[in-house]
Structures are given as C-alpha cells and as structure tokens.
Motif scaffolding. Structure first.
Motif, mmCIF file in Angstrom:
data_model
loop_
_atom_site.group_PDB
_atom_site.id
_atom_site.type_symbol
_atom_site.label_atom_id
_atom_site.label_comp_id
_atom_site.label_asym_id
_atom_site.label_seq_id
_atom_site.Cartn_x
_atom_site.Cartn_y
_atom_site.Cartn_z
ATOM 1 N N LYS A 60 0.753 -1.461 -0.079
ATOM 2 C CA LYS A 60 -0.046 -0.169 0.356
ATOM 3 C C LYS A 60 0.641 1.490 0.111
ATOM 4 O O LYS A 60 0.655 2.235 -0.978
ATOM 5 C CB LYS A 60 -0.695 -0.073 1.619
ATOM 6 N N SER A 61 2.119 1.071 0.222
ATOM 7 C CA SER A 61 3.153 2.090 0.696
ATOM 8 C C SER A 61 3.957 2.392 -0.593
ATOM 9 O O SER A 61 4.168 3.663 -1.123
ATOM 10 C CB SER A 61 4.459 2.329 2.130
ATOM 11 N N LEU A 62 3.885 1.887 -1.355
ATOM 12 C CA LEU A 62 4.263 1.705 -2.973
ATOM 13 C C LEU A 62 3.112 2.223 -4.152
ATOM 14 O O LEU A 62 4.218 3.037 -5.315
ATOM 15 C CB LEU A 62 4.657 0.806 -3.368
ATOM 16 N N LEU A 63 1.978 1.970 -3.809
ATOM 17 C CA LEU A 63 0.760 2.759 -4.919
ATOM 18 C C LEU A 63 1.050 4.072 -4.917
ATOM 19 O O LEU A 63 1.178 5.088 -4.324
ATOM 20 C CB LEU A 63 -0.441 1.940 -3.952
ATOM 21 N N VAL A 64 0.890 4.194 -6.351
ATOM 22 C CA VAL A 64 0.524 5.796 -6.579
ATOM 23 C C VAL A 64 -0.488 6.449 -6.559
ATOM 24 O O VAL A 64 -1.166 6.213 -7.528
ATOM 25 C CB VAL A 64 1.472 6.676 -7.319
ATOM 26 N N LYS A 65 -1.020 7.428 -6.180
ATOM 27 C CA LYS A 65 -2.346 8.121 -6.173
ATOM 28 C C LYS A 65 -2.937 8.283 -7.095
ATOM 29 O O LYS A 65 -1.791 9.567 -7.798
ATOM 30 C CB LYS A 65 -2.851 8.630 -4.918
ATOM 31 N N GLY A 66 -3.708 8.323 -8.189
ATOM 32 C CA GLY A 66 -3.837 9.125 -9.109
ATOM 33 C C GLY A 66 -3.459 8.162 -10.475
ATOM 34 O O GLY A 66 -3.438 8.615 -11.694
ATOM 35 N N LYS A 67 -2.378 7.584 -10.273
ATOM 36 C CA LYS A 67 -2.283 6.505 -11.845
ATOM 37 C C LYS A 67 -2.286 5.322 -11.465
ATOM 38 O O LYS A 67 -2.544 4.883 -10.165
ATOM 39 C CB LYS A 67 -0.294 6.929 -11.662
ATOM 40 N N THR A 68 -2.119 4.507 -12.152
ATOM 41 C CA THR A 68 -2.430 3.377 -12.319
ATOM 42 C C THR A 68 -1.328 2.701 -12.133
ATOM 43 O O THR A 68 0.160 2.679 -12.430
ATOM 44 C CB THR A 68 -2.850 2.103 -13.719
ATOM 45 N N THR A 69 -0.885 1.364 -11.196
ATOM 46 C CA THR A 69 0.075 1.199 -10.953
ATOM 47 C C THR A 69 0.638 -0.370 -10.986
ATOM 48 O O THR A 69 0.073 -1.020 -10.334
ATOM 49 C CB THR A 69 0.171 1.375 -8.850
ATOM 50 N N VAL A 70 2.031 -0.438 -11.381
ATOM 51 C CA VAL A 70 2.420 -1.766 -11.460
ATOM 52 C C VAL A 70 3.167 -1.970 -10.958
ATOM 53 O O VAL A 70 4.388 -1.277 -10.300
ATOM 54 C CB VAL A 70 2.778 -2.226 -13.128
ATOM 55 N N LEU A 71 3.246 -2.670 -10.208
ATOM 56 C CA LEU A 71 4.263 -3.585 -9.901
ATOM 57 C C LEU A 71 5.698 -4.978 -10.570
ATOM 58 O O LEU A 71 4.457 -5.696 -10.818
ATOM 59 C CB LEU A 71 3.565 -4.142 -8.080
ATOM 60 N N ASP A 72 6.493 -4.566 -10.142
ATOM 61 C CA ASP A 72 6.974 -4.897 -10.906
ATOM 62 C C ASP A 72 8.428 -5.919 -9.961
ATOM 63 O O ASP A 72 9.449 -6.142 -9.754
ATOM 64 C CB ASP A 72 7.891 -4.660 -12.213
ATOM 65 N N PHE A 73 7.715 -7.296 -9.769
ATOM 66 C CA PHE A 73 8.492 -8.377 -8.733
ATOM 67 C C PHE A 73 9.549 -9.143 -10.280
ATOM 68 O O PHE A 73 9.212 -9.785 -10.869
ATOM 69 C CB PHE A 73 7.890 -9.390 -7.756
ATOM 70 N N HIS A 74 11.488 -8.440 -9.680
ATOM 71 C CA HIS A 74 12.082 -9.494 -10.340
ATOM 72 C C HIS A 74 13.131 -9.790 -9.169
ATOM 73 O O HIS A 74 13.043 -9.698 -8.172
ATOM 74 C CB HIS A 74 12.859 -8.119 -11.395
ATOM 75 N N SER A 75 14.378 -10.487 -10.388
ATOM 76 C CA SER A 75 14.959 -11.000 -9.470
ATOM 77 C C SER A 75 16.692 -10.586 -11.060
ATOM 78 O O SER A 75 15.899 -11.020 -11.834
ATOM 79 C CB SER A 75 15.325 -12.154 -10.046
ATOM 80 N N PRO A 76 17.895 -10.053 -10.567
ATOM 81 C CA PRO A 76 18.804 -9.704 -11.224
ATOM 82 C C PRO A 76 19.526 -11.497 -11.467
ATOM 83 O O PRO A 76 20.138 -10.761 -13.243
ATOM 84 C CB PRO A 76 19.863 -9.385 -10.616
ATOM 85 N N PHE A 77 18.689 -12.100 -11.437
ATOM 86 C CA PHE A 77 19.190 -13.553 -11.842
ATOM 87 C C PHE A 77 18.281 -13.681 -12.594
ATOM 88 O O PHE A 77 18.483 -15.215 -12.967
ATOM 89 C CB PHE A 77 19.816 -14.129 -10.906
ATOM 90 N N CYS A 78 17.113 -13.283 -13.217
ATOM 91 C CA CYS A 78 16.250 -13.776 -13.652
ATOM 92 C C CYS A 78 16.677 -12.741 -15.385
ATOM 93 O O CYS A 78 15.922 -11.474 -16.036
ATOM 94 C CB CYS A 78 15.121 -13.551 -13.582
ATOM 95 N N PRO A 79 17.052 -14.127 -16.279
ATOM 96 C CA PRO A 79 17.496 -13.046 -17.404
ATOM 97 C C PRO A 79 15.855 -12.876 -18.371
ATOM 98 O O PRO A 79 16.089 -11.943 -19.066
ATOM 99 C CB PRO A 79 17.902 -14.805 -18.464
ATOM 100 N N PRO A 80 14.510 -13.373 -18.295
ATOM 101 C CA PRO A 80 13.832 -12.684 -18.691
ATOM 102 C C PRO A 80 13.167 -11.416 -17.904
ATOM 103 O O PRO A 80 13.095 -10.405 -18.402
ATOM 104 C CB PRO A 80 12.668 -13.332 -18.309
#
Length: 158
Positions: A60-80
């Motif tokens: 909830k603290s990451l969401l941006v009011k007034g915008k569609t928020t896309v959380l991109d969970f990733h790893s630097p060891f994930c080639p895609p």
C-alpha cells in the motif's frame, strides 16, 4: 557459479512458461528487445528497494495515487526480467498514466533467484517476473498471469 538446484528450478519454470499461451505477448516483446541495443530508452521506473532488496514491504505504501500502479517483482538472476527492464522503461515513458515500480526479491549475497527471501515469501512469489496491477484508487486489478497479459498488451502498444 550456477547451483544445479537453482538451474533445475529455472529449467522447470521456463518449461511452464513455454507451455503457457497466455504469456505470448510478453515473450514476443522480450524477443523484440533482443534486437534493440540496451540503453536505448530512459523511462521513469522506480526501484523501491535498492538498499534492502528481498526484505518485506508494505504494498500500500508503494501505490501512486491517481495512476495505475504496476508492481514488477523481479530478480537480477532472472534473464527474462533483465531483458524486460528496458521495455518497462519504454512503457513508463510512453504511458504517463502508469507508475511502474520495480521490486527486487533477492537478498544481498544470494546467487540465483531468491525464492526464500522474506519478500518472496510475504507475497508468495513463485515466478518472476511477477506483476501486480492496482487502479488509480489503489484497488487491485490483476496479478500473476492476468497481470502479465495486461502488461504484455501494453508493451505491444508502446
């Protein structure tokens, strides 16, 4: 050095992804990225946990009011994930209505995708990249495969 245990998980995960027709738009976008030099775009993607990757976060603290928020969970060891990063930056630049938030699931010192990190456990992340989408009012819209399909569609439009 690649750990055989992590490699087996990666191979299994890639096999599942390959079988999933729902991910074709993302895979097409990643393939297109391979033909474009890295560093071509400079978008506004926010990396929310560079100082404490893999540690629990309050979404909830990451969401941006007034915008569609896309959380991109990733790893630097994930080639895609690595290949997808410049595409997400391009998307952010083309779509000012989106707030793209990158969330690293890996703890420092862990080589390979850190499936056991507190953050991965907190949100039950079992694949990366993993997306969660929230509307401008902060309500969840999609996550997992459904969110991946939406992001893939946006990437094709960008």
């Amino acid at each position: 050095m690649i750990d055989i245990h992590h490699l087996r998980h990666y191979v299994k995960a890639m096999s599942r992804v390959r079988k999933s027709l729902a991910l074709l738009p993302v895979l097409a976008a990643v393939l297109a990225l391979a033909l474009i030099p890295s560093g071509t775009w400079a978008g506004s993607v926010t990396d929310v946990n560079p100082n404490n990757p893999g540690e629990p976060l309050d979404i909830k603290s990451l969401l941006v009011k007034g915008k569609t928020t896309v959380l991109d969970f990733h790893s630097p060891f994930c080639p895609p994930c690595v290949k997808l990063a410049p595409l997400m930056a391009k998307l952010a630049k083309k779509r000012p209505d989106l707030a793209i938030i990158k969330v690293n699931i890996n703890r420092p010192g862990v080589n390979g995708i850190d499936w056991r990190s507190p953050l991965a456990q907190q949100y039950q992340i079992r694949q990366v990249p993993y997306f969660m989408i929230f509307n401008p009012k902060g309500q969840p819209v999609a996550q997992g495969r459904e969110a991946t399909q939406k992001v893939g569609g946006w990437l094709q439009e960008a």
